[in-house]
Scaffold this motif. Structure first.
Motif, PDB file in Angstrom:
ATOM      1  N   UNK A  41      19.480  43.729 -33.252  1.00 49.74           N
ATOM      2  CA  UNK A  41      20.101  44.927 -33.817  1.00 49.74           C
ATOM      3  C   UNK A  41      20.572  44.668 -35.248  1.00 49.74           C
ATOM      4  N   UNK A  42      21.061  43.457 -35.488  1.00 49.76           N
ATOM      5  CA  UNK A  42      21.591  43.083 -36.797  1.00 49.76           C
ATOM      6  C   UNK A  42      21.070  41.693 -37.161  1.00 49.76           C
ATOM      7  N   UNK A  43      19.811  41.604 -37.573  1.00 49.13           N
ATOM      8  CA  UNK A  43      19.256  40.290 -37.902  1.00 49.13           C
ATOM      9  C   UNK A  43      19.959  39.676 -39.113  1.00 49.13           C
ATOM     10  N   UNK A  44      19.874  38.351 -39.218  1.00 51.79           N
ATOM     11  CA  UNK A  44      20.522  37.646 -40.330  1.00 51.79           C
ATOM     12  C   UNK A  44      20.012  38.165 -41.674  1.00 51.79           C
ATOM     13  N   UNK A  45      18.723  38.402 -41.765  1.00 51.55           N
ATOM     14  CA  UNK A  45      18.145  39.003 -42.963  1.00 51.55           C
ATOM     15  C   UNK A  45      17.747  40.416 -42.568  1.00 51.55           C
ATOM     16  N   UNK A  46      18.564  41.370 -42.983  1.00 50.54           N
ATOM     17  CA  UNK A  46      18.397  42.762 -42.564  1.00 50.54           C
ATOM     18  C   UNK A  46      18.148  43.631 -43.795  1.00 50.54           C
ATOM     19  N   UNK A  47      16.919  44.033 -43.986  1.00 51.99           N
ATOM     20  CA  UNK A  47      16.566  44.829 -45.161  1.00 51.99           C
ATOM     21  C   UNK A  47      16.982  46.295 -45.031  1.00 51.99           C
TER      22      UNK A  47
ATOM     23  N   UNK B 206      12.939  55.965 -38.535  1.00 54.13           N
ATOM     24  CA  UNK B 206      11.777  55.079 -38.626  1.00 54.13           C
ATOM     25  C   UNK B 206      12.011  53.785 -37.857  1.00 54.13           C
ATOM     26  N   UNK B 207      13.238  53.263 -37.910  1.00 58.81           N
ATOM     27  CA  UNK B 207      13.552  51.983 -37.281  1.00 58.81           C
ATOM     28  C   UNK B 207      14.238  52.122 -35.930  1.00 58.81           C
TER      29      UNK B 207
END
Length: 170
Positions: free
Chosen positions: A23-29, A124-125
């Motif tokens: 849900x909240x990745x370390x690298x979140x674009x 979209x996500x």
């Protein structure tokens, strides 16, 4: 103590069954968690949000498993709970899964019949697309002809092992 954002992500993970690091990745674009938290706060009121986050934080500190946390938030014994916190939690689940906010109850200028797509990125996500191994109409990051290849497993998208679950292939 954890921040409201961390507790929101943890609560969302418990409610949806999707790992927090997905849900909240370390690298979140895209950065949906803070967008969602800011969006829902006035719509469910800070009091209801604080009650939900406090309930999650207390149970998580007691090392309760996510399914018990979700059950405590959503259920009243064997029946679905009808409290504002439970209705808000259901709307949070829908938000993650669909990218759409369904107002759970009337408060302030928000009516219980209100619904809206939070943003194009939320839509979209949204996790429904990942779970279905699909993409929204008119949007795809895939290359031409991708439909001719076998898609990655559901576990690759969600991080949840599909083995042993009836109907799920991986």
């Amino acid at each position: 103590m954890s921040s409201d954002l961390q507790n929101f992500i943890g609560l969302s993970s418990a409610l949806t069954g999707i790992p927090a690091d997905r849900l909240a990745p370390a690298i979140d674009q895209v950065g949906l968690p803070p967008i969602f938290l800011e969006f829902i706060t006035p719509r469910i009121t800070p009091d209801v949000l604080n009650a939900l986050l406090t309930q999650y934080a207390t149970m998580a500190a007691d090392l309760e498993p996510p399914d018990r946390i979700a059950q405590a938030v959503l259920m009243d014994g064997a029946q679905p709970a009808t409290t504002q916190t439970a209705r808000a939690a259901r709307s949070i689940m829908k938000l993650w899964l669909l990218g759409v906010w369904y107002q759970p109850y009337a408060t302030g200028s928000y009516k219980s019949t209100d619904s809206m797509v939070v943003s194009d990125q939320a839509y979209i996500n949204s996790w429904a697309w990942k779970i279905a191994q699909a993409h929204p109409m008119g949007y795809s990051e895939m290359f031409f002809g991708y439909w001719n290849a076998t898609p990655p497993s559901l576990e690759d998208y969600t991080g949840v092992p599909a083995s042993g679950q009836q109907g799920a292939l991986s």
